[in-house]
Write an enzyme that holds these catalytic residues in place. Structure first.
Site, mmCIF file in Angstrom:
data_model
loop_
_atom_site.group_PDB
_atom_site.id
_atom_site.type_symbol
_atom_site.label_atom_id
_atom_site.label_comp_id
_atom_site.label_asym_id
_atom_site.label_seq_id
_atom_site.Cartn_x
_atom_site.Cartn_y
_atom_site.Cartn_z
ATOM 1 N N GLU A 109 42.906 37.332 36.267
ATOM 2 C CA GLU A 109 44.001 36.477 36.731
ATOM 3 C C GLU A 109 44.686 35.706 35.612
ATOM 4 O OE1 GLU A 109 40.448 33.640 36.885
ATOM 5 O OE2 GLU A 109 40.848 35.771 37.117
ATOM 6 N N CYS A 142 38.130 38.143 35.201
ATOM 7 C CA CYS A 142 38.535 38.461 36.590
ATOM 8 C C CYS A 142 39.979 38.881 36.721
ATOM 9 C CB CYS A 142 38.243 37.260 37.476
ATOM 10 S SG CYS A 142 36.472 36.937 37.630
ATOM 11 N N ASN A 158 41.313 37.294 31.094
ATOM 12 C CA ASN A 158 39.932 36.836 31.268
ATOM 13 C C ASN A 158 39.181 37.836 32.171
ATOM 14 O OD1 ASN A 158 41.139 36.224 33.754
ATOM 15 N ND2 ASN A 158 39.970 34.357 33.997
#
Length: 377
Positions: free
Chosen positions: A109, A107, A105
């Site tokens: 993580e 970001c 995704n």
């Protein structure tokens, strides 16, 4: 996240794609770093660029040349980040080509297979520190079990953009429970972010959360059955350790979810909850905002409360913000959590404006050697 493998023929163009300050400015990008590339870099040798359509080599380039280009652009713009894509797939609990992970995704993580989604949720650790400065692990376990059940229900009750995504999400049944307020909790416990005690606390929190999640998903699985792709499931090492601590034999484990934990940046929800974001340090303890009509002093709430009761007293060592955190601590904190996390950890290594390129290179190496799944400058 836009991700291109480090052995793709277009990798040099990709690394430079946003260096003009205009192109792809609203798009996060990362390079998929392979184990083969890192070995070639360590040994100062060349490696092959592979045509993804034929899986055949089309060129041979020095690993150091590509790494230096990556470092240069990361130093200049903050992009691209790095994802250790082989490590991500080595820890992927779902085996088979149809479960291969190629991206995350935005970001970084949450590694996901094609057409997959994952519901994330975060516990505010700061609220679990009592007025006596003691962290309540029993309450953390209770909150974790309720949260894991909530996320499981959420992903199975939610509506998705199309039937393909709906089927895939429910088949893998991934949840991503994490937390925010880590830095605030440290301040309440009077522990410096840069201390060994902070690393120990990180490990204890992450262990408590994964143990409770394993217990909860096992109970859900016993009641409702395992997730659809259970035949593809291999029990990861950190889950085996959690099962041992919980007294659950591996061969009787009935998880309702293939992934359990994730640490998100919590950029927005931490503001709503008035908590420090993710596992990041406090961004600033005190900041002066110069407006046309006024000068406004912003202070972190815990720091402000301390100042009101302690005038003219030197600031204690446990009040730290980004200016006090070196890159080694950023990576050490990320690594301490990653050992217990099913998916990934969102972590940004913030550097002063005068940081040199060698520091950027060191951060990437340190993240790789300490078991992180990626990092961003």
């Amino acid at each position: 996240m836009g991700v291109l493998r480090i052995d793709h023929p277009d990798i040099e163009e990709f690394i430079r794609c946003n260096s003009d300050g205009v192109t792809m400015q609203n798009f996060n990008i990362s390079t998929g770093i392979t184990n083969n590339f890192m070995q070639a870099l360590i040994e100062r040798r060349t490696y092959d660029l592979i045509d993804p359509n034929t899986n055949l080599p089309v060129a041979t380039v020095p690993a150091k040349k590509i790494f230096d280009l990556l470092v240069d652009n990361s130093w200049l713009t903050g992009d691209p980040g790095v994802l250790f894509i082989d490590r991500i797939n080595e820890h992927n609990p779902l085996k088979g080509k149809h479960n291969e992970i190629k991206a995350t995704n935005p970001c970084g993580e949450q590694p996901l297979a094609p057409d997959e989604a994952c519901g994330l949720g975060s516990i505010n650790l700061s609220t679990l520190v009592g007025s006596n400065g003691v962290f309540d692990y029993d309450q953390l376990r209770q909150v974790t079990m309720r949260s894991a059940l909530f996320l499981h229900r959420m992903i199975h009750k939610s509506e998705y953009p199309n039937s393909k995504i709906d089927a895939r999400v429910k088949a893998s049944s991934k949840i991503g429970l994490g937390h925010m307020g880590f830095a605030d909790a440290l301040i309440k416990m009077k522990i410096p972010y840069t201390s060994e005690e902070a690393l120990t606390f990180a490990g204890k929190v992450a262990e408590c959360i994964i143990d409770a999640c394993v217990c909860q998903t096992h109970m859900i699985g016993q009641a409702e059955g395992t997730f659809e792709l259970f035949a593809d499931y291999r029990v990861p090492k950190h889950i085996k350790h959690a099962l041992q601590r919980e007294g659950i034999p591996v061969d009787t484990y009935t998880p309702a979810n293939s992934c359990l934990t994730t640490i998100a940046p919590t950029g927005t929800i931490s503001i709503v909850a008035d908590a420090s974001s993710g596992i990041e340090p406090v961004f600033y303890l005190e900041q002066v905002e110069n407006r046309a009509d006024a000068v406004i002093h912003h202070r972190h709430p815990l720091y402000q409360a301390w100042l009101e009761n302690n005038p003219d007293v030197p600031k204690p060592s446990y009040f730290q913000d980004l200016h006090d955190i070196d890159y080694e601590t950023h990576i050490a904190i990320q690594s301490a959590f990653q050992r217990y996390i099913c998916s990934g950890v969102s972590k940004t290594v913030n550097l002063p404006n005068d940081a040199d390129k060698e520091t950027v290179a060191q951060i990437i190496h340190e993240a790789y050697y300490t078991g992180c799944k990626g990092t961003t400058i």
